[in-house]
Design a protein around this motif. Structure first.
Motif, PDB file in Angstrom:
ATOM      1  N   ALA A  53       0.822  -1.214   0.000  1.00 40.58           N
ATOM      2  CA  ALA A  53       0.000   0.000   0.000  1.00 40.58           C
ATOM      3  C   ALA A  53       0.856   1.264   0.000  1.00 40.58           C
ATOM      4  O   ALA A  53       0.433   2.305  -0.479  1.00 40.58           O
ATOM      5  N   ALA A  54       2.075   1.151   0.551  1.00 38.41           N
ATOM      6  CA  ALA A  54       2.953   2.322   0.566  1.00 38.41           C
ATOM      7  C   ALA A  54       3.648   2.498  -0.776  1.00 38.41           C
ATOM      8  O   ALA A  54       4.491   3.385  -0.929  1.00 38.41           O
ATOM      9  N   GLY A  55       3.334   1.606  -1.752  1.00 34.68           N
ATOM     10  CA  GLY A  55       3.934   1.725  -3.062  1.00 34.68           C
ATOM     11  C   GLY A  55       5.291   1.071  -3.154  1.00 34.68           C
ATOM     12  O   GLY A  55       6.047   1.308  -4.092  1.00 34.68           O
ATOM     13  N   ARG A  56       5.644   0.248  -2.148  1.00 29.74           N
ATOM     14  CA  ARG A  56       6.940  -0.439  -2.184  1.00 29.74           C
ATOM     15  C   ARG A  56       6.778  -1.802  -2.839  1.00 29.74           C
ATOM     16  O   ARG A  56       5.848  -2.535  -2.532  1.00 29.74           O
ATOM     17  N   HIS A 110       8.117   0.571  -8.993  1.00 31.84           N
ATOM     18  CA  HIS A 110       7.168  -0.341  -9.642  1.00 31.84           C
ATOM     19  C   HIS A 110       5.756   0.231  -9.588  1.00 31.84           C
ATOM     20  O   HIS A 110       4.964   0.038 -10.489  1.00 31.84           O
ATOM     21  N   ALA A 111       5.461   0.965  -8.468  1.00 30.13           N
ATOM     22  CA  ALA A 111       4.108   1.493  -8.292  1.00 30.13           C
ATOM     23  C   ALA A 111       3.691   2.353  -9.483  1.00 30.13           C
ATOM     24  O   ALA A 111       2.600   2.191 -10.033  1.00 30.13           O
ATOM     25  N   ALA A 112       4.579   3.251  -9.894  1.00 23.02           N
ATOM     26  CA  ALA A 112       4.236   4.157 -10.986  1.00 23.02           C
ATOM     27  C   ALA A 112       4.045   3.402 -12.296  1.00 23.02           C
ATOM     28  O   ALA A 112       3.218   3.773 -13.125  1.00 23.02           O
ATOM     29  N   HIS A 113       4.812   2.320 -12.483  1.00 22.57           N
ATOM     30  CA  HIS A 113       4.742   1.603 -13.758  1.00 22.57           C
ATOM     31  C   HIS A 113       3.637   0.568 -13.775  1.00 22.57           C
ATOM     32  O   HIS A 113       2.994   0.363 -14.792  1.00 22.57           O
TER      33      HIS A 113
ATOM     34  N   HIS D 164      10.372  10.459  -3.550  1.00 23.26           N
ATOM     35  CA  HIS D 164      10.165   9.173  -4.232  1.00 23.26           C
ATOM     36  C   HIS D 164       9.123   8.344  -3.496  1.00 23.26           C
ATOM     37  O   HIS D 164       8.199   7.806  -4.101  1.00 23.26           O
ATOM     38  N   ALA D 165       9.307   8.232  -2.167  1.00 24.93           N
ATOM     39  CA  ALA D 165       8.405   7.401  -1.373  1.00 24.93           C
ATOM     40  C   ALA D 165       6.983   7.944  -1.428  1.00 24.93           C
ATOM     41  O   ALA D 165       6.018   7.182  -1.564  1.00 24.93           O
ATOM     42  N   ALA D 166       6.856   9.278  -1.348  1.00 23.32           N
ATOM     43  CA  ALA D 166       5.525   9.889  -1.386  1.00 23.32           C
ATOM     44  C   ALA D 166       4.860   9.644  -2.739  1.00 23.32           C
ATOM     45  O   ALA D 166       3.664   9.349  -2.818  1.00 23.32           O
ATOM     46  N   LYS D 167       5.670   9.744  -3.780  1.00 22.01           N
ATOM     47  CA  LYS D 167       5.128   9.518  -5.129  1.00 22.01           C
ATOM     48  C   LYS D 167       4.685   8.071  -5.307  1.00 22.01           C
ATOM     49  O   LYS D 167       3.640   7.798  -5.893  1.00 22.01           O
ATOM     50  N   ALA D 168       5.531   7.142  -4.803  1.00 18.83           N
ATOM     51  CA  ALA D 168       5.199   5.722  -4.947  1.00 18.83           C
ATOM     52  C   ALA D 168       3.932   5.405  -4.168  1.00 18.83           C
ATOM     53  O   ALA D 168       3.083   4.619  -4.619  1.00 18.83           O
ATOM     54  N   LYS D 169       3.777   6.029  -3.016  1.00 12.77           N
ATOM     55  CA  LYS D 169       2.586   5.789  -2.210  1.00 12.77           C
ATOM     56  C   LYS D 169       1.341   6.268  -2.952  1.00 12.77           C
ATOM     57  O   LYS D 169       0.315   5.586  -2.983  1.00 12.77           O
ATOM     58  N   ALA D 170       1.484   7.462  -3.559  1.00 16.47           N
ATOM     59  CA  ALA D 170       0.362   7.992  -4.333  1.00 16.47           C
ATOM     60  C   ALA D 170       0.074   7.099  -5.531  1.00 16.47           C
ATOM     61  O   ALA D 170      -1.087   6.788  -5.830  1.00 16.47           O
ATOM     62  N   ALA D 171       1.151   6.650  -6.192  1.00 14.73           N
ATOM     63  CA  ALA D 171       0.981   5.825  -7.393  1.00 14.73           C
ATOM     64  C   ALA D 171       0.268   4.526  -7.058  1.00 14.73           C
ATOM     65  O   ALA D 171      -0.575   4.046  -7.836  1.00 14.73           O
ATOM     66  N   ALA D 172       0.605   3.950  -5.884  1.00 14.57           N
ATOM     67  CA  ALA D 172      -0.037   2.695  -5.494  1.00 14.57           C
ATOM     68  C   ALA D 172      -1.539   2.893  -5.342  1.00 14.57           C
ATOM     69  O   ALA D 172      -2.321   1.950  -5.516  1.00 14.57           O
ATOM     70  N   LYS D 173      -1.937   4.123  -5.049  1.00 15.15           N
ATOM     71  CA  LYS D 173      -3.368   4.422  -4.934  1.00 15.15           C
ATOM     72  C   LYS D 173      -3.931   4.895  -6.268  1.00 15.15           C
ATOM     73  O   LYS D 173      -5.071   5.330  -6.342  1.00 15.15           O
TER      74      LYS D 173
END
Lengths: 188, 700, 410, 257
Positions: A53-56, A110-113, D164-173
């Motif tokens: 969920a944190a995009g990791r 990976h989240a963005a892609h 980066h971390a903030a962006k990835a968190k947003a992207a996951a949503k």
């Protein structure tokens, strides 16, 4: 004589050089993606390679994940027995070599892609999800990187879109999709 | 094919190869790979990989007990930050604490118990076993020659009570603490009201004026977040804050009013304030307390008119009257004294003169003043009068065992050394790193570093309610270190006093059980910021789980009442000569920042504060006013020699206009590797003070 | 011993004597190599440079030797483009000097940068706005040009001429020399300018910052002109020095006179431009950035005397001497003026590199000082030693001064 | 300026010099966050690496009237003709149009140090030696920031790892817009005095934008025209005067009388 010198250099450079440059390493286990992702187990990439969920992105799953199904051997394969006996039971992590591992200074979200741009895994990783067994892992003796970063062809020319994971590959794809990024968007 | 090769053939072959070489990937790939190699060579460490987790704990580097939110990758913490809603630290984490997780890997970390032969530069360190260390210490106890003392610099912990019990078991056993630092005013008040064991605190949150005599309230005092939040949190704060100090400290800089008193003039100033309150505007505030020695106190104070005190305090009478006036009209006020972390304690009479103002003003037992606290569960019947090491007679200790916990304040080696039996006295230091006290010890036993073991965070000095929290481990335990309580118990058992050795965890759980039994107070949990009343927790395990998650218990406030009777310690105030004169030389005044006075025991990353930015000058420098420097004939950044009757030291000069003329300000802390310290030059007097020493500066 | 290598018709000292001359320089060079190794293999902490004094002796050296090496391009320009035939007497020497200065500068630059293995990135990912990119490109290309220009001098060696192909190659090279001179002039013009621009573009350093003329700051042009003035003076000085050391006449006096004249005219132009530039800077550029110019000179070490020395004592004075035909005719005046010219340019480069960095920018900054470490000095001296070695070898084994043989006969 | 890839931001800061008490927490938080190694024993004010450096600036008055302003100095994120960008020969420095952050790529840097001479704020630091951590501390590195090798320049980038971390968190949503609460640089987070306010200057309603527009707000060396995005605030007249003055005699030089 000039011609033979030329030929000698060409042969050494094109044939011999890559063999000296790369060192081969074998994976700890002959893992079959085909079995897991195929009809038999029917798993999706995201079942093991989790984006949280944190995009990791959690890359290769730990032994605990394997143990969810393989706490005891399910079949009679030698590899599976090895997994259970050598890793699951003593709860030891598998020393996988990661083909696509980027250096520490590269940041690939990976989240963005995957979540945002909805790019299928195979677009970058190739048909690896259908492989029967892991390929030989080759490491560049100078840089310490996986050969997959440069690509299998020493000339740097890719015969498949997923071959090669150097920066120019990222840049080209981003440029075609009209993305304008700064260096520090992908470097950390 | 030619039968033999001519030189020309070879040249051609080489030429062909050279041309061909540029049409192979070799040069280009090598160019690329070598440059990539420089980006990733072995000279830079690989980044850690693993699961990311968040955990809570508390910092134990000083008694401040700031709550910590740690981020971990795999088993390793990589980032610490404060916990914003925490009732003790209120989100604060200082520069030293932010790097607290590095301590376990400090370059001076001890690997095994050692015996130190010799001293100073010639000291030889010999590794020994923990058993051997215990036997050597036990032998000292059995010798029966002199006393045995356990020095605890963070009193109030569960282990402190255990040490106290152990010390009592031994004939001539003493449980002592280093000079009562932040607690000095409360200590004086306890004896003034005749309740030696009364738990007291400052109700800063409800006061309207704070008058501090040198206490570094905004530079690491108590749990620093409390006063920082109170005095600096809101732009429209309602508390008036006056700082009396002889140097422009960080606290003095930020006070509403800084009273630049003469060095050593605090006592005269406090008495002249008392003079104004008693003689010039009596009866403004009424106190319900009867003062037993008022007559003789008045007699003393009568001599201290602001005009008469001026020579000693250096403060204009108008300013004294203004401060006294403000105090007298403030609805509630707190007057306290305190030492600088490097400058050491104040003289006893100064502490008394300052503390007495609270009784004059009727601040004791009142909201917004000095308040009574509930007894900490598990300490009932236990004396609060812990013996201060400065009260231990000189040359009386045969064995001194030093607990690893640090007060964050400087402890000059000389102040300990003078307590030892000459020739036979032995010092055993339990320490995670070879700090400057350990460097002087005879035996050093490695203790767990911060975040390696479960520790408790006791009630903060001056807190308005008792608190109890746990510092939970964030790092795997270091197998080489020895649990201090077990070690001390082991020594005493070997000396022939049979007793069970408890685990540190058991001591903590025991205290937890007592808190649960009292059913008072609330528990705050950092993970979600929630608060729950202890009374609502039916089982002890529920409470323990919350504490183990780095929760903190906060006691309920106590009903306040003014003490019926008190004395102002007038007898103490009478005997005193004039102020210490610097003429014709300089006055050496050491100072330091809490916790940073010990250079060996802070993360190496802290070098950024002094070496790499000069924000806080490091040890080894002496600051002079430009005029003072000119008189001594020294210039900035020059190496100079500082002489006192105790010796000479080479220091770098810093010219600073904010330094008082005639004063040499020197940062406390180790200089170089062998534990040399500016305190080696200071006069450590019999009363345990070392604030001022006559000195001289000259060109090196 | 090496007599078969020495050009026919020339007199050279005995091999032993030559060895005695070479050895100390070789030793100095060796020490410098060791210093370079320390910096390359261990890190630049071996230098006394720091975050605030990020450029030091080496950058100063680079700027200076390249200004002095400008004799190569300017002599080539005068000879091949403007057809001043009298300069053919010193062109070889000028080329060798140029090659030494430029290759020395490049080597020092490679030690100076923290990651020399990545130096090629400038060609792969160039930032066209950076003066340093311009410098790198021009320097590399011009070094190549100089190497090609140097080749015929070496190939004229007695032994090498025996190889027929070399002879043919050398002949071909001669035909393209004017083209090379043209290219060299162009490249050299640019990078001399770019080196000037290096500091002139520093908006954050108001002491060095100059208004732009076209796309370059005024220092771009000042550096070109000053290099053109210093180059001939340096050729003149070195030639005179070689004459003194070898106790031979190598060129005719007219050549010296001509070089001096060229240098003087260029210097006069330069001093005029520099004066105009300084006035504009004092009255407009610097105040606009919030820095009253005379505050720079309020520091004890760098008073206005440095400005006066740079423009008048070591600028206007030698320029006037050199343009005056009467004074120029007297060798003592000529050579002193040439020396002053070189010193003036060296002082200018010092002011640009060192004084700029010593001055504060933030209101609470301090005035800084910097003294090079032994490793920096050794590297510096190694370049000097390297220059002497190359020049000595070239002088011994090739015809560096075509007039030497004729003058010997007289 | 909006694009299909999300709103463009201009991250900036306003630092209240009257609140900063020089405790140094920001410096340590910064070093820990960005994997800046402990200084070598020989490191000095001029050779050590401190992306965030707090300078103690004296008013020049005498004891006891002396006053001190603590000025945190770091990359000022210049927006206009950014001095360090145009000088880099190989594009190792650039300004990110999406965030306004001036980035420095150590992997591209060849260590010529031209950017360091160009920066009037001295906010750039050079790795004079290989970074070295005591045994064990190298396993406590922040995994989001790569350590720099010897021979390259580095500087503050507003904790890009956290962006980066903030962006990835947003992207996951499934979003391109980050939550401002997810992106707070380490120095801002560690400042107990709340002396540093961070945010998007493009968002006119944000606290940082309001403060930047407010009275008593200034920038250092603003007359150079580089338009830094880091603002300072003080109501003390001498501090404002100091900030606008040039070449004031420094603390040390004052010391010489």
């Amino acid at each position: 004589m000039f011609g033979s010198g030329l030929a000698l250099a060409l042969f050494a450079g094109w044939y011999g050089f890559p063999r000296i440059l790369y060192r081969s390493e074998t994976q700890p286990l002959q893992f079959s993606h085909a079995v897991h992702a195929g009809e038999k187990a029917g798993m999706a990439c995201g079942d093991c390679h989790v984006l949280d969920a944190a995009g990791r992105f959690h890359g290769i799953p730990g032994t605990a994940k394997c143990a969810e199904c393989h706490s005891a051997p399910l079949g009679d394969s030698k590899e599976e027995k090895m997994l259970v006996d050598d890793y699951v039971t003593p709860s030891k992590e598998l020393p996988w070599r990661v083909y696509s591992r980027q250096p520490d200074n590269a940041y690939f979200p990976h989240a963005a892609h995957v979540a945002l741009a909805k790019i299928p895994c195979a677009e970058c990783h190739g048909p690896y999800g259908q492989s029967e067994a892991p390929r030989v892992y080759e490491v560049n003796r100078i840089t310490g990187y996986s050969r997959d970063i440069w690509g299998p062809n020493i000339s740097g020319i890719a015969s498949h879109p997923w071959e090669g994971m150097k920066m120019d590959r990222c840049v080209t794809c981003h440029a075609t999709h009209g993305r304008r990024d700064g260096c520090i968007d992908c470097h950390k | 094919m030619p039968t033999h090769l001519t030189r020309r053939d070879i040249l051609k072959l080489v030429g062909g190869s050279a041309v061909g070489f540029f049409f192979t990937p070799v040069p280009w790939k090598l160019l690329d790979d070598t440059s990539i190699w420089t980006q990733n060579w072995s000279k830079i460490p690989p980044l850690p990989r693993g699961e990311r987790t968040t955990r809570y704990s508390a910092c134990t580097l000083c008694p401040g007990g700031c709550a910590v939110r740690a981020q971990l990758v795999g088993p390793m913490p990589y980032s610490l930050r404060g916990v914003s809603g925490h009732p003790v630290s209120r989100g604060f984490l200082c520069a030293v604490g932010l790097a607290g997780h590095h301590m376990a890997f400090h370059p001076l970390r001890l690997a095994s118990p050692v015996r130190v032969d010799g001293a100073g530069d010639e000291a030889k360190v010999v590794p020994i076993s923990a058993d051997a260390a215990m036997r050597m210490a036990a032998a000292k106890i059995r010798e029966g020659n002199g006393s045995v003392a356990l020095l605890d610099c963070q009193p109030g912990r569960a282990v402190s009570a255990y040490y106290e019990d152990l010390a009592r078991m031994i004939e001539n056993g003493l449980y002592v603490t280093a000079a009562s630092r932040e607690d000095s005013t409360l200590q004086a008040l306890r004896s003034m009201i005749g309740e030696e064991s009364a738990p007291l605190g400052f109700d800063f949150e409800n006061t309207s004026m704070i008058l501090s005599f040198g206490a570094p309230l905004l530079d690491g005092w108590g749990s620093p977040g409390r006063l920082e939040r109170l005095l600096k949190g809101k732009p429209d704060r309602s508390v008036r804050f006056v700082q009396v100090e002889h140097r422009q400290s960080r606290t003095a800089l930020q006070a509403d009013l800084w009273v630049p008193v003469n060095p050593g003039g605090e006592r005269a100033l406090a008495l002249s304030i008392a003079h104004v309150l008693l003689m010039e505007r009596p009866g403004r505030r009424t106190s319900a307390t009867t003062i037993a020695d008022m007559a003789s106190y008045k007699e003393t104070v009568a001599r201290y008119t602001p005009e008469a005190a001026r020579a000693e305090s250096g403060i204009e009478p108008a300013l004294v009257r203004q401060v006294a006036e403000e105090l007298s009209i403030a609805p509630a006020s707190i007057v306290l004294s305190g030492p600088d972390a490097g400058g050491g304690p104040m003289e006893r009479d100064t502490e008394y003169a300052v503390a007495g103002l609270n009784l004059l003003l009727g601040n004791v037992g009142k909201k917004g003043g000095v308040v009574f606290l509930h007894e900490m569960p598990g300490t009932a019947g236990r004396s609060h009068v812990v013996r201060d090491i400065r009260d231990v007679p000189d040359h009386s200790l045969n064995l001194l065992i030093i607990d690893p916990a640090s007060s964050g304040y400087a402890v000059p080696w000389k102040s300990l050394e003078r307590k030892l039996c000459p020739g036979t006295g032995m010092v055993v230091s339990l320490a995670a790193t070879m700090d400057e006290i350990a460097a002087h010890a005879d035996i050093v036993v490695p203790a767990p570093a911060p975040y390696e073991s479960l520790q408790d965070v006791p009630t903060q000095t001056g807190a308005s309610a008792a608190t109890f929290g746990l510092s939970t481990p964030l790092l795997p335990a270091d197998k080489r270190s020895v649990d201090p309580a077990s070690f001390v118990a082991g020594v005493i058992r070997l000396a022939g006093f049979p007793l069970p050795v408890p685990q540190c965890d058991d001591l903590l759980k025991e205290r937890g059980r007592m808190i649960h039994a009292e059913r008072r107070g609330t528990i705050y949990q950092p993970a979600d910021g929630s608060t729950v009343r202890v009374a609502e927790l039916a089982q002890f395990d529920e409470l323990w789980t919350k504490l183990a998650g780095a929760g903190v218990w906060v006691d309920d406030p106590k009903e306040q009442h003014e003490p019926a009777e008190a004395s102002l310690g007038a007898s103490m105030l009478q005997s005193r000569g004039g102020p210490r004169r610097a003429d014709p030389g300089l006055l050496l005044i050491p100072y330091g920042y809490k916790r940073a006075v010990s250079g060996a025991a802070i993360s190496p990353i802290l070098s950024k504060l002094s070496q790499e930015s000069a924000l806080r000058p490091g040890a080894g420098t002496v600051a002079l006013h430009p005029v003072t420097a000119a008189l001594s004939g020294v210039v900035d950044a020059e190496c100079v020699l500082l002489d006192t009757t105790n010796g000479t030291m080479k220091l770098a000069v810093r010219i600073d206009r904010s330094v008082r003329p005639g004063v040499a300000e020197a940062v406390a802390g180790p200089i170089g590797r062998h534990g040399a310290d500016i305190m080696d030059l200071c006069d450590v007097r019999e009363d345990g003070t070392w604030r001022m020493t006559n000195a001289n500066v000259r060109k090196a | 011993m090496d007599s078969t290598l020495i050009p026919r018709g020339l007199e050279r000292a005995s091999f032993g004597k030559f060895l005695l001359w070479i050895l100390p320089w070789a030793a100095l060079f060796g020490v410098g190599l060791y210093a370079m190794y320390l910096c390359l293999a261990d890190g630049l902490y071996h230098t006394n440079m720091d975050n605030r004094f990020a450029f030091g002796l080496w950058i100063y050296l680079d700027l200076t030797v390249i200004a002095l090496g400008a004799g190569a391009f300017f002599t080539g320009f005068l000879l091949y483009i403007l057809h001043r035939r009298e300069l053919s007497a010193v062109i070889n020497s000028a080329v060798v000097l140029g090659l030494i200065c430029y290759s020395g500068a490049v080597v020092v630059l490679m030690v100076d940068v923290g990651q020399p293995l990545r130096a090629w990135f400038t060609f792969w990912h160039p930032n066209v706005h950076s003066m340093l990119t311009e410098v790198t490109f021009c320097l590399t290309c011009y070094l190549l040009v100089l190497a090609i220009e140097y080749a015929p001098i070496v190939l004229k060696n007695r032994r090498l001429r025996q190889v027929p192909r070399f002879l043919a190659f050398e002949f071909e090279l001669h035909k393209v020399m004017p083209v090379l001179a043209g290219v060299g002039t162009f490249l050299s013009f640019f990078h001399q300018g770019s080196l000037g621009g290096l500091y002139g573009v520093l908006r954050g350093r108001p002491f060095a910052f100059r208004e732009e003329l076209g796309i370059w700051p005024s220092t771009f042009f000042l550096f070109v002109v000053s290099a053109a003035a210093a180059g001939p003076s340096f050729v003149l000085l070195t030639t005179w020095l070689v004459q003194k050391i070898t106790r031979k006449q190598l060129v005719e006096n007219e050549v010296f006179m001509f070089l001096g004249k060229v240098s003087g005219i260029m210097l006069l132009v330069y001093v005029f431009l520099k004066a105009v530039d300084t006035l504009v800077w004092i009255n407009s550029t610097s105040p606009a950035a919030g820095f009253p110019a005379f505050e720079y000179y309020a520091r004890t070490s760098f008073g206005t005397w440095i400005l006066f020395t740079e423009i008048v004592l070591l600028g206007l004075v030698p320029a006037l001497i050199l343009v005056s035909g009467r004074l120029r005719a007297k060798p003592a005046w000529l050579f002193s003026a040439a020396l002053m010219t070189c010193l003036g340019i060296m002082l200018n480069r010092f002011v640009m590199t060192i004084q700029t960095l010593a001055l504060p920018t933030l209101p609470f900054d301090e005035f800084l000082s910097y003294a090079p470490s032994w490793e920096e000095v050794a590297t510096f001296l190694a370049v000097l030693a390297y220059g002497v070695l190359i020049y000595s070898l070239t002088f011994r084994y090739t015809v560096l001064f075509p007039q030497e043989r004729d003058l010997l006969k007289h | 300026m909006d694009s299909e890839h999300g709103k463009n931001a201009r991250f900036g800061m306003v630092i209240d010099l009257d609140r900063c008490d020089g405790c140094g927490a920001c410096m340590i938080a910064c070093a820990v966050e960005n994997n800046v190694p402990p200084g070598h024993a020989s490191a000095t004010e001029r050779t050590g690496i401190t992306w965030m450096r707090v300078a103690a600036v004296e008013s020049g008055q005498e004891y006891p009237a002396a006053d001190v302003a603590f000025v945190p100095m770091f990359c000022q994120q210049c927006e206009n003709e950014t001095p360090c960008i145009s000088v880099c020969p190989q594009n190792a420095v650039e300004i990110d149009p999406a965030t306004g952050i001036v980035g420095q790529i150590p992997q591209r840097c060849l260590g010529c140090r031209y950017c360091m001479t160009a920066c009037p704020y001295h906010a750039r630091y050079f790795n004079w030696r290989d970074p070295a951590w005591p045994e064990g501390m190298d396993r406590q590195l922040n995994p989001d920031v790569s350590p720099r090798m010897r021979g390259v320049a580095e500087k503050c980038n507003f904790c890009h790892g956290r962006l980066h971390a903030a962006k990835a968190k947003a992207a996951a949503k499934g979003s391109r817009e980050i939550d401002p609460a997810d992106y707070v640089p380490a120095c801002v987070e560690s400042c107990f005095q709340n002396a540093i306010v961070f945010g998007d200057l493009n968002d006119h309603e944000s606290e940082v934008a309001k403060l930047a527009r407010g009275a008593d707000t200034f920038r250092f060396l603003s007359r150079l025209g580089s338009e830094p995005k880091v603002y300072f605030h003080s109501t003390r007249p001498w501090v404002k005067e100091m900030a606008e003055s040039t070449l004031t005699r420094s603390k040390k030089e004052n010391g010489h009388g």
